[in-house]
Write a protein that holds these residues in place. Structure first.
Motif, mmCIF file in Angstrom:
data_model
loop_
_atom_site.group_PDB
_atom_site.id
_atom_site.type_symbol
_atom_site.label_atom_id
_atom_site.label_comp_id
_atom_site.label_asym_id
_atom_site.label_seq_id
_atom_site.Cartn_x
_atom_site.Cartn_y
_atom_site.Cartn_z
ATOM 1 N N VAL A 1 1.037 -0.862 0.138
ATOM 2 C CA VAL A 1 -0.107 -0.138 -0.014
ATOM 3 C C VAL A 1 0.958 0.988 -0.074
ATOM 4 C CG1 VAL A 1 -1.724 0.889 1.603
ATOM 5 C CG2 VAL A 1 -1.968 -1.333 0.808
ATOM 6 N N GLN A 2 1.860 1.354 1.215
ATOM 7 C CA GLN A 2 2.428 2.563 0.651
ATOM 8 C C GLN A 2 3.472 2.006 -0.305
ATOM 9 O OE1 GLN A 2 4.325 0.641 5.003
ATOM 10 N NE2 GLN A 2 4.062 3.232 5.447
ATOM 11 N N LEU B 1 8.288 3.137 6.609
ATOM 12 C CA LEU B 1 9.529 3.420 4.875
ATOM 13 C C LEU B 1 8.784 2.238 4.245
ATOM 14 C CD1 LEU B 1 12.910 3.597 5.138
ATOM 15 C CD2 LEU B 1 11.259 5.194 4.355
ATOM 16 N N PRO B 2 8.117 2.628 2.855
ATOM 17 C CA PRO B 2 6.828 1.155 2.478
ATOM 18 C C PRO B 2 9.056 0.077 1.697
ATOM 19 C CG PRO B 2 7.482 3.085 1.025
ATOM 20 C CD PRO B 2 8.081 3.276 2.286
ATOM 21 N N LYS B 3 8.172 -1.023 1.506
ATOM 22 C CA LYS B 3 9.390 -2.284 1.482
ATOM 23 C C LYS B 3 9.601 -2.508 0.210
ATOM 24 C CE LYS B 3 8.294 -6.775 4.189
ATOM 25 N NZ LYS B 3 7.639 -7.024 4.460
ATOM 26 N N PHE B 4 10.768 -2.090 0.639
ATOM 27 C CA PHE B 4 11.409 -1.398 -0.915
ATOM 28 C C PHE B 4 11.413 -3.170 -2.032
ATOM 29 C CE2 PHE B 4 12.567 2.786 -0.047
ATOM 30 C CZ PHE B 4 11.703 2.865 -0.558
ATOM 31 N N SER B 5 10.882 -3.736 -3.263
ATOM 32 C CA SER B 5 10.863 -4.818 -3.709
ATOM 33 C C SER B 5 12.718 -5.320 -4.027
ATOM 34 C CB SER B 5 10.414 -4.699 -5.313
ATOM 35 O OG SER B 5 10.997 -4.078 -6.733
ATOM 36 N N VAL B 6 13.623 -4.576 -4.106
ATOM 37 C CA VAL B 6 14.784 -4.912 -4.205
ATOM 38 C C VAL B 6 15.184 -5.375 -2.546
ATOM 39 C CG1 VAL B 6 17.000 -4.229 -4.862
ATOM 40 C CG2 VAL B 6 15.161 -3.607 -5.830
ATOM 41 N N GLY C 1 3.886 11.922 0.441
ATOM 42 C CA GLY C 1 3.651 12.320 2.507
ATOM 43 C C GLY C 1 2.951 10.958 2.530
ATOM 44 N N PHE C 2 1.630 10.626 2.100
ATOM 45 C CA PHE C 2 1.102 9.631 2.533
ATOM 46 C C PHE C 2 2.047 8.381 2.519
ATOM 47 C CE2 PHE C 2 -3.355 11.477 2.009
ATOM 48 C CZ PHE C 2 -3.196 12.600 2.918
ATOM 49 N N SER C 3 2.440 8.112 1.770
ATOM 50 C CA SER C 3 3.833 6.842 1.631
ATOM 51 C C SER C 3 4.596 6.717 2.776
ATOM 52 C CB SER C 3 3.984 6.556 0.137
ATOM 53 O OG SER C 3 5.248 7.386 0.469
ATOM 54 N N ILE D 1 -1.705 5.133 8.579
ATOM 55 C CA ILE D 1 -2.947 5.569 7.404
ATOM 56 C C ILE D 1 -2.422 3.551 6.631
ATOM 57 C CG2 ILE D 1 -3.218 6.141 4.588
ATOM 58 C CD1 ILE D 1 -2.300 8.991 5.854
ATOM 59 N N ALA D 2 -1.907 3.605 6.432
ATOM 60 C CA ALA D 2 -1.464 1.918 5.579
ATOM 61 C C ALA D 2 -1.997 0.708 6.759
ATOM 62 C CB ALA D 2 0.182 1.659 4.827
ATOM 63 N N ALA D 3 -1.965 1.054 7.729
ATOM 64 C CA ALA D 3 -2.249 0.043 8.571
ATOM 65 C C ALA D 3 -3.745 -0.155 8.631
ATOM 66 C CB ALA D 3 -2.002 0.700 10.136
ATOM 67 N N LEU D 4 -4.360 0.810 8.401
ATOM 68 C CA LEU D 4 -5.507 0.682 8.615
ATOM 69 C C LEU D 4 -6.440 0.240 7.571
ATOM 70 C CD1 LEU D 4 -8.132 2.307 10.284
ATOM 71 C CD2 LEU D 4 -8.391 4.241 9.053
ATOM 72 N N LEU D 5 -6.096 0.900 6.023
ATOM 73 C CA LEU D 5 -6.549 0.304 4.896
ATOM 74 C C LEU D 5 -5.749 -1.545 5.219
ATOM 75 C CD1 LEU D 5 -4.995 2.916 2.782
ATOM 76 C CD2 LEU D 5 -7.692 1.973 2.933
ATOM 77 N N SER D 6 -5.763 -1.972 5.741
ATOM 78 C CA SER D 6 -4.466 -2.958 5.514
ATOM 79 C C SER D 6 -5.620 -4.111 6.381
ATOM 80 C CB SER D 6 -3.095 -3.090 6.160
ATOM 81 O OG SER D 6 -2.138 -2.735 5.401
#
Length: 434
Positions: free
Chosen positions: A48-49, A225-230, A328-330, A335-340
């Motif tokens: 999501v992030q 932080l988002p979980k970057f794919s690499v 900013g939202f990322s 926010i990500a937790a609520l959506l998840s």
């Protein structure tokens, strides 16, 4: 109506940018993908992030650098089936790495198509309106079983509760759409925010019935932080997965080109070949960023053309502001937790209605064409193949070679190949069906 180059005050641009973000259902696709793949809560938050981050960067790049038109980027529904198929075939251990590896190569191919200026001719030759409409129809059709069966009937929790939550979410969505059609001015709020309202009310009902716990949301940090794919999954390059995704990217470019034409019409901006090719390059770069960030492809979002028509605001500043909001939202973990935390059944109820609208939009594109007899087969055969692929027993799929498994895992890829081949092979006639 304001023009794309009008300079709005910063505060006004920020408010209008936030409005664009809230009207876009960008969060739906990553939640659906995480649900389809059975990802854990942390991975669901990460995707999501990452989607918010990629959408924000892509929006700023397209609006300010490449197309220089008011265009917002967001996650597309088109790759859902292909991603699920690739993940299932590669297995949980290598699934995400294989998905992001194929997405990365496909995005690089899109950039090359933009640099060489060949994409418009390819789309015109291989994906005309009848083919594009057929593919979009099958996108919606192929996802309905997942929305109803996987997200509601077979989702975790009590079956009766799941059915109730799915029904409530779908009903709220329909009521919002009804209000949008019934009341012109006030209804715009409900129509634009219909998905968000449905998810909020559905989640509220789930909380009231004890079907959801918000402890994970409370425990999540405000900044993350988002979980970057690499770094989180790695990249794995499988030739069969890449070939499948190349087909999907061709469909995506057909879809996003239609969005560009819609924005061009609404803003009275000429969509020249030069601007079109710059847009293709920008789209490819946006998708490269998405694949590296750990998100699915972000493409031009048609919703924003409607928002421009309603608000009369076409300033690029508002869209760049939307991109900044996205970025900013990322980084806001809650926010990500609520959506998840939204229950699968709530998502399924909304998703089922969304699937139907996707399918009908595809049929609407097809209906605009002069319907010759050949078109019956260009539309009909891919529908048969889509349903056959969706209903095919797992045992039969497992007995096929790996490349075939990738294709069978993606009804959309199969329907796209069939529609393209039928359009090239079926003889053309001048006689239209009455």
């Amino acid at each position: 109506m304001s023009k794309p180059d009008d300079e709005l005050p910063i505060f006004q641009a920020a408010v209008l940018g936030l409005q664009h973000l809230l009207a876009m259902d960008v969060y739906v696709v990553p939640i659906l993908i995480a649900t389809m793949l059975g990802l854990n809560f942390g991975d669901k938050m990460g995707i999501v992030q990452a989607t918010f981050l990629a959408a924000g960067i892509g929006t700023i790049l397209q609006t300010g650098v490449f197309m220089k038109m008011p265009v917002s980027q967001g996650a597309s529904f088109v790759p859902l089936g292909a991603i699920a198929g690739i993940y299932a075939t590669a297995g949980p251990k290598n699934g995400m790495a294989t998905v992001f590896g194929s997405l990365l190569i496909g995005a690089i191919a899109v950039i090359l198509l933009g640099i060489t200026h060949v994409l418009p001719n390819l789309i015109h030759k291989f994906v005309p309106a009848i083919v594009g409409g057929t593919i979009i129809t099958n996108v919606g059709l192929s996802l309905i079983p997942s929305a109803v069966n996987d997200d509601i009937f077979e989702a975790s929790g009590n079956l009766n509760t799941n059915v109730m939550l799915g029904s409530v979410s779908a009903l709220v969505l329909l009521i919002c759409v009804w209000l949008g059609l019934r009341f012109v001015k006030l209804g715009r709020v409900f129509k634009l925010g219909s998905i968000l309202i449905s998810l909020l009310i559905g989640t509220g009902v789930a909380a009231a019935t004890g079907a959801i716990s918000l402890k994970t949301v409370a425990a999540s940090p405000w900044f993350s932080l988002p979980k970057f794919s690499v770094t989180s999954y790695g990249l794995r390059f499988d030739p069969f997965a890449i070939l499948t995704m190349l087909i999907i990217y061709m469909v995506l470019m057909t879809e996003t080109t239609g969005t560009w034409f819609a924005v061009s019409t609404v803003t009275h901006t000429e969509l020249t070949n030069e601007r079109l090719n710059r847009g293709v390059i920008g789209e490819g770069i946006s998708c490269v960023i998405a694949s590296l960030a750990g998100a699915t492809p972000v493409t031009g979002y048609s919703t924003n053309a409607g928002i421009i028509s309603i608000t009369g605001i076409a300033s690029k500043r508002a869209f760049i502001a939307a991109g900044v909001w996205f970025i900013g939202f990322s980084f806001v973990g809650k926010i990500a937790a609520l959506l998840s935390a939204i229950p699968d059944a709530v998502i399924g109820g909304v998703f089922a209605v969304v699937c139907v609208t996707i399918m009908i939009n595809g049929l609407r594109v097809v209906s605009r064409q002069s319907f010759e007899e050949r078109n019956l087969y260009i539309l009909g055969i891919p529908i048969i193949l889509t349903m056959a692929t969706v209903l095919m027993p797992t045992k039969l799929i497992d007995e096929t070679p790996q490349f075939v498994q990738y294709l069978l895992g993606s009804p959309i890829a199969i329907s796209a190949i069939a529609a393209i081949l039928l359009n090239q092979l079926m003889p053309k006639t001048r006689k239209a069906i009455a």
